[in-house]
Design a protein around this motif. Sequence first.
Motif, PDB file in Angstrom:
ATOM      1  N   ALA A   1     -46.290  79.368 -32.779  1.00 30.79           N
ATOM      2  CA  ALA A   1     -45.240  80.221 -32.693  1.00 30.79           C
ATOM      3  C   ALA A   1     -44.058  80.028 -33.744  1.00 30.79           C
ATOM      4  CB  ALA A   1     -44.351  80.156 -31.222  1.00 30.79           C
ATOM      5  N   GLN A   2     -43.633  78.737 -33.973  1.00 33.31           N
ATOM      6  CA  GLN A   2     -42.664  78.465 -34.868  1.00 33.31           C
ATOM      7  C   GLN A   2     -43.023  78.517 -36.415  1.00 33.31           C
ATOM      8  OE1 GLN A   2     -39.428  76.778 -34.312  1.00 33.31           O
ATOM      9  NE2 GLN A   2     -39.247  77.625 -36.636  1.00 33.31           N
ATOM     10  N   THR A   3     -44.768  78.728 -36.619  1.00 34.13           N
ATOM     11  CA  THR A   3     -45.101  78.890 -37.881  1.00 34.13           C
ATOM     12  C   THR A   3     -45.229  80.393 -38.335  1.00 34.13           C
ATOM     13  OG1 THR A   3     -46.269  76.682 -37.822  1.00 34.13           O
ATOM     14  CG2 THR A   3     -47.285  78.409 -39.324  1.00 34.13           C
ATOM     15  N   THR A   4     -45.743  81.162 -37.283  1.00 31.42           N
ATOM     16  CA  THR A   4     -45.853  82.547 -37.246  1.00 31.42           C
ATOM     17  C   THR A   4     -44.702  83.408 -37.167  1.00 31.42           C
ATOM     18  OG1 THR A   4     -47.761  81.983 -36.132  1.00 31.42           O
ATOM     19  CG2 THR A   4     -47.224  84.430 -36.024  1.00 31.42           C
ATOM     20  N   SER A   5     -43.496  82.908 -36.578  1.00 33.55           N
ATOM     21  CA  SER A   5     -42.503  83.757 -36.304  1.00 33.55           C
ATOM     22  C   SER A   5     -41.747  84.542 -37.456  1.00 33.55           C
ATOM     23  CB  SER A   5     -41.416  82.910 -35.297  1.00 33.55           C
ATOM     24  OG  SER A   5     -40.818  81.925 -36.323  1.00 33.55           O
ATOM     25  N   LEU A   6     -41.608  83.878 -38.399  1.00 32.44           N
ATOM     26  CA  LEU A   6     -40.905  84.365 -39.605  1.00 32.44           C
ATOM     27  C   LEU A   6     -41.677  84.635 -40.936  1.00 32.44           C
ATOM     28  CD1 LEU A   6     -37.718  81.937 -39.618  1.00 32.44           C
ATOM     29  CD2 LEU A   6     -37.986  83.779 -38.376  1.00 32.44           C
ATOM     30  N   MET A   7     -43.143  84.799 -40.738  1.00 32.98           N
ATOM     31  CA  MET A   7     -44.040  85.079 -41.819  1.00 32.98           C
ATOM     32  C   MET A   7     -43.545  86.332 -42.561  1.00 32.98           C
ATOM     33  SD  MET A   7     -47.605  83.712 -41.013  1.00 32.98           S
ATOM     34  CE  MET A   7     -47.983  81.871 -41.255  1.00 32.98           C
ATOM     35  N   ASP A   8     -43.331  87.564 -41.545  1.00 33.01           N
ATOM     36  CA  ASP A   8     -42.839  88.906 -42.287  1.00 33.01           C
ATOM     37  C   ASP A   8     -41.720  88.966 -42.921  1.00 33.01           C
ATOM     38  OD1 ASP A   8     -45.516  89.515 -41.253  1.00 33.01           O
ATOM     39  OD2 ASP A   8     -44.747  90.459 -39.190  1.00 33.01           O
ATOM     40  N   PHE A   9     -40.849  88.048 -43.058  1.00 30.94           N
ATOM     41  CA  PHE A   9     -39.480  88.319 -43.720  1.00 30.94           C
ATOM     42  C   PHE A   9     -39.327  87.461 -45.046  1.00 30.94           C
ATOM     43  CE2 PHE A   9     -39.359  88.442 -39.047  1.00 30.94           C
ATOM     44  CZ  PHE A   9     -38.891  89.771 -38.815  1.00 30.94           C
ATOM     45  N   ALA A  10     -38.393  88.065 -45.917  1.00 33.70           N
ATOM     46  CA  ALA A  10     -37.852  87.278 -47.085  1.00 33.70           C
ATOM     47  C   ALA A  10     -36.599  87.559 -47.325  1.00 33.70           C
ATOM     48  CB  ALA A  10     -38.681  87.796 -48.272  1.00 33.70           C
ATOM     49  N   GLY A  11     -35.855  86.952 -48.071  1.00 34.43           N
ATOM     50  CA  GLY A  11     -34.553  86.911 -48.255  1.00 34.43           C
ATOM     51  C   GLY A  11     -33.336  87.074 -47.261  1.00 34.43           C
ATOM     52  N   GLY A  12     -32.566  88.164 -47.092  1.00 31.39           N
ATOM     53  CA  GLY A  12     -31.562  87.817 -46.107  1.00 31.39           C
ATOM     54  C   GLY A  12     -32.234  88.279 -44.853  1.00 31.39           C
ATOM     55  N   ASP A  13     -33.315  88.948 -44.745  1.00 30.77           N
ATOM     56  CA  ASP A  13     -33.865  89.140 -43.189  1.00 30.77           C
ATOM     57  C   ASP A  13     -34.410  87.948 -42.844  1.00 30.77           C
ATOM     58  OD1 ASP A  13     -33.426  91.832 -43.565  1.00 30.77           O
ATOM     59  OD2 ASP A  13     -35.441  92.359 -44.072  1.00 30.77           O
ATOM     60  N   THR A  14     -34.696  86.794 -43.532  1.00 31.98           N
ATOM     61  CA  THR A  14     -35.414  85.522 -43.001  1.00 31.98           C
ATOM     62  C   THR A  14     -33.896  84.859 -42.284  1.00 31.98           C
ATOM     63  OG1 THR A  14     -36.599  85.367 -44.968  1.00 31.98           O
ATOM     64  CG2 THR A  14     -36.034  83.157 -43.527  1.00 31.98           C
ATOM     65  N   HIS A  15     -32.812  84.933 -42.757  1.00 33.65           N
ATOM     66  CA  HIS A  15     -31.867  84.367 -42.105  1.00 33.65           C
ATOM     67  C   HIS A  15     -31.482  85.214 -40.681  1.00 33.65           C
ATOM     68  CE1 HIS A  15     -27.722  82.648 -41.147  1.00 33.65           C
ATOM     69  NE2 HIS A  15     -27.420  83.902 -41.223  1.00 33.65           N
ATOM     70  N   LYS A  16     -31.676  86.464 -40.870  1.00 35.34           N
ATOM     71  CA  LYS A  16     -31.217  87.235 -39.606  1.00 35.34           C
ATOM     72  C   LYS A  16     -32.388  87.004 -38.510  1.00 35.34           C
ATOM     73  CE  LYS A  16     -28.906  90.898 -42.059  1.00 35.34           C
ATOM     74  NZ  LYS A  16     -28.980  92.408 -42.405  1.00 35.34           N
ATOM     75  N   ALA A  17     -33.597  87.083 -39.111  1.00 33.24           N
ATOM     76  CA  ALA A  17     -34.679  86.774 -38.193  1.00 33.24           C
ATOM     77  C   ALA A  17     -34.510  85.231 -37.422  1.00 33.24           C
ATOM     78  CB  ALA A  17     -36.012  86.713 -38.805  1.00 33.24           C
ATOM     79  N   SER A  18     -34.114  84.359 -38.380  1.00 32.59           N
ATOM     80  CA  SER A  18     -34.002  82.932 -37.938  1.00 32.59           C
ATOM     81  C   SER A  18     -32.979  82.795 -36.725  1.00 32.59           C
ATOM     82  CB  SER A  18     -33.460  82.197 -39.120  1.00 32.59           C
ATOM     83  OG  SER A  18     -33.313  80.714 -38.537  1.00 32.59           O
ATOM     84  N   VAL A  19     -31.777  83.733 -36.732  1.00 39.23           N
ATOM     85  CA  VAL A  19     -30.963  83.666 -35.687  1.00 39.23           C
ATOM     86  C   VAL A  19     -31.401  84.156 -34.444  1.00 39.23           C
ATOM     87  CG1 VAL A  19     -28.757  84.951 -35.170  1.00 39.23           C
ATOM     88  CG2 VAL A  19     -28.724  84.081 -37.288  1.00 39.23           C
ATOM     89  N   ILE A  20     -32.173  85.434 -34.530  1.00 43.12           N
ATOM     90  CA  ILE A  20     -32.790  85.824 -33.481  1.00 43.12           C
ATOM     91  C   ILE A  20     -34.006  84.740 -32.663  1.00 43.12           C
ATOM     92  CG2 ILE A  20     -34.505  87.371 -32.516  1.00 43.12           C
ATOM     93  CD1 ILE A  20     -33.657  89.450 -34.634  1.00 43.12           C
ATOM     94  N   TRP A  21     -34.713  83.946 -33.879  1.00 40.46           N
ATOM     95  CA  TRP A  21     -35.578  83.119 -33.112  1.00 40.46           C
ATOM     96  C   TRP A  21     -34.685  81.924 -32.714  1.00 40.46           C
ATOM     97  CZ3 TRP A  21     -40.228  82.565 -31.798  1.00 40.46           C
ATOM     98  CH2 TRP A  21     -40.686  81.316 -31.796  1.00 40.46           C
ATOM     99  N   ASN A  22     -33.793  81.552 -33.146  1.00 43.21           N
ATOM    100  CA  ASN A  22     -32.977  80.343 -32.555  1.00 43.21           C
ATOM    101  C   ASN A  22     -32.322  80.444 -31.244  1.00 43.21           C
ATOM    102  OD1 ASN A  22     -33.109  77.703 -34.385  1.00 43.21           O
ATOM    103  ND2 ASN A  22     -32.934  79.225 -35.827  1.00 43.21           N
ATOM    104  N   ILE A  23     -31.808  81.800 -31.132  1.00 44.88           N
ATOM    105  CA  ILE A  23     -31.127  82.252 -29.677  1.00 44.88           C
ATOM    106  C   ILE A  23     -32.298  82.006 -28.769  1.00 44.88           C
ATOM    107  CG2 ILE A  23     -29.816  84.254 -28.794  1.00 44.88           C
ATOM    108  CD1 ILE A  23     -28.234  84.735 -31.301  1.00 44.88           C
ATOM    109  N   ASN A  24     -33.307  82.991 -29.287  1.00 45.99           N
ATOM    110  CA  ASN A  24     -34.529  83.067 -28.266  1.00 45.99           C
ATOM    111  C   ASN A  24     -34.932  81.631 -27.755  1.00 45.99           C
ATOM    112  OD1 ASN A  24     -37.187  83.946 -27.176  1.00 45.99           O
ATOM    113  ND2 ASN A  24     -37.811  82.486 -29.032  1.00 45.99           N
ATOM    114  N   ARG A  25     -35.005  80.611 -28.712  1.00 48.64           N
ATOM    115  CA  ARG A  25     -35.593  79.514 -28.409  1.00 48.64           C
ATOM    116  C   ARG A  25     -34.678  78.650 -27.277  1.00 48.64           C
ATOM    117  NH1 ARG A  25     -36.294  75.275 -33.323  1.00 48.64           N
ATOM    118  NH2 ARG A  25     -34.252  75.558 -33.344  1.00 48.64           N
ATOM    119  N   GLN A  26     -33.241  78.904 -27.468  1.00 50.43           N
ATOM    120  CA  GLN A  26     -32.422  78.112 -26.525  1.00 50.43           C
ATOM    121  C   GLN A  26     -32.374  79.089 -25.209  1.00 50.43           C
ATOM    122  OE1 GLN A  26     -31.012  75.557 -27.100  1.00 50.43           O
ATOM    123  NE2 GLN A  26     -31.371  75.332 -29.434  1.00 50.43           N
TER     124      GLN A  26
END
Length: 450
Positions: free
Chosen positions: A370-395
Amino acid sequence: MSYRYKVASVFLLGFFIDCINIFMSAVALPSLSATLHVSSSAVAWVGNAYILGLTLIVPVSTWLAARFGSREILTASMLLFAAAVCLCGQADSFHELVIWRFVQGIGGGLLIPVGQALTFNLFHGEQRAKISTLIMAVALIAPAISPTVGGLIVDSSSWRWVFYSNIPFSLIAAGLSWLWIRESKPAELQRPDIKGLLLISAALASLLMGMSLYGGDYPPLAALGFPMAGLIFVAFYLLHYRRCTNAIIELSLLRSKRLSTSIFIYYAIPGVFTGVNLMSIFFLQNTLHFSARLTGMFMILYATGAFIAMTIGGRVYNRVGAKRLFTLGMLLHSAGIATLVLVDVPGDLWLIVSAYSLMGIGGGIGANTAQTTSLMDFAGGDTHKASVIWNINRQVSFSLGAALFLMIFNVLLEPFGPPHAYHATFAIAALVGLLPLLLMNQLNPAKECP
């Protein structure tokens, strides 16, 4: 030691403190519940309050570092953490403990994203991969040793020392942050979405409160009022999202099948395991009368299995693909949970060993994929935004998993009694952990690799 390794050391120490704090306190919950005279459903707020503090502060931590400086924020975070754990240990009531756990979560939530950003900016290419390996090692070592250490502390003294034991490490991290970090204040960042953050936090708190009350000594209709309030906060956030240009959660990114499936997997594996492990701790200590130390030692089996699975899974990911790894991880993880249904007496030790080993292997495969797959579709600024979603979801997955299965157990407790209620809860958890199998057709095996 070079500067970049000094920065990495500060981050890894803070990350280690955060990890041991989560897992060490869990093994002390039965003792804490008895001492403070609170139910098993209410005592889950020892973890929930910490996660809420993390969720509230993580999205704004980078902005705070830009505003006040990384060295100042990292030092302040560990001093706040140390003060909070001291006050947790001194708490005379459960409500005091929950408040200070929330403050403790804010302290931990400040250090992790800021420290990680500083570290990753100093390591590139193969060096970044090495640092990621160290982070993964900490993430596995801490859950392996902290429940055993926490069990020893509880058996030999008091649950209060589970919190006090964090103080020296926190003060060391604060001192090293002040002495070693030399980062100047970055350029001004866009102001964070405070309103959206408060709405999301209110929705989460309402949902967790409803789960905690339902099945307890509260009227069902009163308990259901909190989830309804949570839905209202979600509706307000949707209205806010349409008007906000810098929303804290960019919902459009959830159209990514990889991200949305990985999120679902995280709820079904690490989230479910958090609830199952919490129930198992109460089952082993209160029903089978295991010591806190022995209860904590089973996490060593889980961490060992997870480490082996993550190592192998990372190497075969590109050849096998996320779909197959997700499926295998869910099947093994749920098989481990189902094995707990067969545990009836203290002599069933081999079943418990098998259960935690299977959960560790399956959980390691699922979480790492899941960690490897989650951000594969993103680049640039979208990576940071997707990372915020992922880290909030994880907690959030950790809190929801614990709250959900404690609620289920409390609903089943009166008609079935403790042993059968535990077994039924484990059985339900095993089935819930398989739900993402319905989404596997969304992942095209031929397109897993970039």
